[in-house]
Every structure is written in C-alpha cells, then in structure tokens.
Design an enzyme around this catalytic site. Sequence first.
Site, short mmCIF file in Angstrom:
data_model
loop_
_atom_site.label_atom_id
_atom_site.label_comp_id
_atom_site.label_asym_id
_atom_site.label_seq_id
_atom_site.Cartn_x
_atom_site.Cartn_y
_atom_site.Cartn_z
N GLU A 1 -6.83 4.43 8.12
CA GLU A 1 -6.68 5.88 7.86
C GLU A 1 -7.95 6.44 7.23
OE1 GLU A 1 -3.05 5.45 5.65
OE2 GLU A 1 -2.04 4.86 7.53
N LYS B 1 0.11 4.29 -0.30
CA LYS B 1 -0.56 5.46 0.29
C LYS B 1 -0.33 6.70 -0.59
CE LYS B 1 -0.13 3.30 4.77
NZ LYS B 1 -0.06 3.43 6.20
N GLU C 1 -5.31 -5.31 10.55
CA GLU C 1 -4.28 -4.31 10.79
C GLU C 1 -4.54 -3.64 12.13
OE1 GLU C 1 -2.38 -3.02 6.87
OE2 GLU C 1 -4.05 -1.68 7.24
N ASN D 1 0.88 -1.18 0.00
CA ASN D 1 0.00 0.00 0.00
C ASN D 1 0.91 1.22 0.00
OD1 ASN D 1 -1.82 2.03 0.53
ND2 ASN D 1 -2.32 1.35 2.60
N HIS E 1 -9.46 1.05 5.02
CA HIS E 1 -8.18 1.16 5.74
C HIS E 1 -8.40 2.04 6.97
CE1 HIS E 1 -4.07 2.32 6.66
NE2 HIS E 1 -3.69 1.25 5.99
N SER F 1 3.54 -2.66 10.30
CA SER F 1 5.00 -2.71 10.45
C SER F 1 5.61 -4.06 10.04
CB SER F 1 5.42 -2.32 11.88
OG SER F 1 4.98 -1.00 12.16
N GLY G 1 2.55 1.86 10.90
CA GLY G 1 3.50 2.96 10.78
C GLY G 1 4.19 3.31 12.09
#
Length: 254
Positions: A100, A14, A170, A12, A98, A216, A176
Amino acid sequence: MDKERKLLIAGNWKMNKTVAEAVSLVEGLVRELSNVKEVDILVCPPFTALYAVSQKILDTQIRLGAQTMNENNYGAYTGEINAGMLKEFSVRYVILGHSERRQYYKEDDALIAKKALAAHAAALKPIICVGETLAQREAGQAEAVIGKQVEGSLAGLSADQMEETVIAYEPVWAIGTGKTATSAQAQEIHQFIRKTLAKMFGEAVAKKVRILYGGSVKPANARELMSQPDVDGGLVGGAALEVRSFSDIVKNSI
Ligand code: PEP
C-alpha cells in the site's frame, strides 16, 4: 510445529482503531496469548495508539511494531515520524515498503533501502515487504519482480543487519482480497527469496532470516501455510483486527 526458525506472527492494523479500540484489542490479545512462548507475536497499531498499546504489553510476550517511518533523523518533513521517535514507545520492529505504501505513496526500493538502514541505526528490526501483482504473476514475472525488490530494498545492509531483518512476501493479489496463495505457491517464492538472500549475504545468513507470508491469512489456512519449510510466520491484516481471529492464527501456527 518444529521449525528451523522461530515463527513470527505480526498483526498490521493499518489505519484502524482509535486508542480506546486499540486498548480493548490488545487487552484481549494479552488475555488469550500471554502464555504463548513458541511463537513471537507482534502488533503494529497506528502511530496514535503506540503509546497506549505499549503500556498494555509491558511484561508480556507481545512485541510492538510500527507500520512505516521516515528515513531521515530530524528536520522539515511535515507529518513524518523517525526511528528514534518510535523507540520512545518501545517499538522493536517497523514494517517497510508495504504494497500500500509502494502503491499510494510511491515508495520504491531505493527509498525502502534508506529506511531499512535508518531503522537499523536505531536498532529497530525492519520487516521489508515484497510481492508481485496479479498481472505480473500472470505474465510469468513473479520471481523477476520479487528478486529485484529484494535486491533493491536490501541494498547496503551488512550481513549482521540482514540477520536482524525480516522479509514479508505479500502477493498484492492476495492482500485484503480473500484470495490466499496456496501453500505450494508461498513455499516456492519463499525458497526463491532465501536463495536470493544466500547470493547476496551468504548461505549462513540466509538460513537465519525469517520470511513471513502475508495475504488473507486466516485461522483456517494458518497451519497449512506455516508448515511450509521456508514460511517462518505471517503478516496479517484484516484478521489481526479481532482478538478471536488473530489469537486463533497464532494458536493454529504452533
Ligand atoms: C497486509 O496488508 O499486510 C495483509 C496481509 O492484509 P490481509 O491479511 O487483510 O490480506
């Protein structure tokens, strides 16, 4: 690695990479990974780089995905992209929900379910993301949160559509941050997700669905994570932005 389901390693990207940078990255991936057949490989560039990347992976094993899409077919939705538009660039998969997008754009399970149906209507395979926050984990709510997300985001899918759907677990606290779930933590939740799928769609369907781990993932932890029985691949963010790290994750997963 001998697994029940073929592993899928997805990158991904992003909101990173100009067209030139995306081309350079995918050219490197093609050089490194063109012979890999044991694992399905997917790259998800930003919309602006989809066409250029699609041209570089013609006749390779690498597949193309998008990072989101709108749930409607056409109309007055300024700034949005629909499933049919993605198909024009040979996109096969689309990441939906996702964390985010859930956090910054307020996407909820009901919206993600609509997007998943729209993706299937265009023969795109959705990768549906679920995961708990640190506060939810610490409060002992991880399974309750994830169970609700799985049920809500998959509501309305047929068994056939479910077989063509991918789930990505996730944990929000691992995205991240450099913090990875231990392989035991990942396996525990993946097994729970598969049991939830079995309740919703039946055992046979649940056995076929790939459940990816994201948060990660790096070359150093890929092998251990991917060797868990219910971990069927990875959704990789930061480490997908460089040829070396993404290729090593793929190679270490085989
Ligand atoms: C992601 O955002 O899907 C992700 C897993 O990111 P990272 O690998 O950087 O944690």
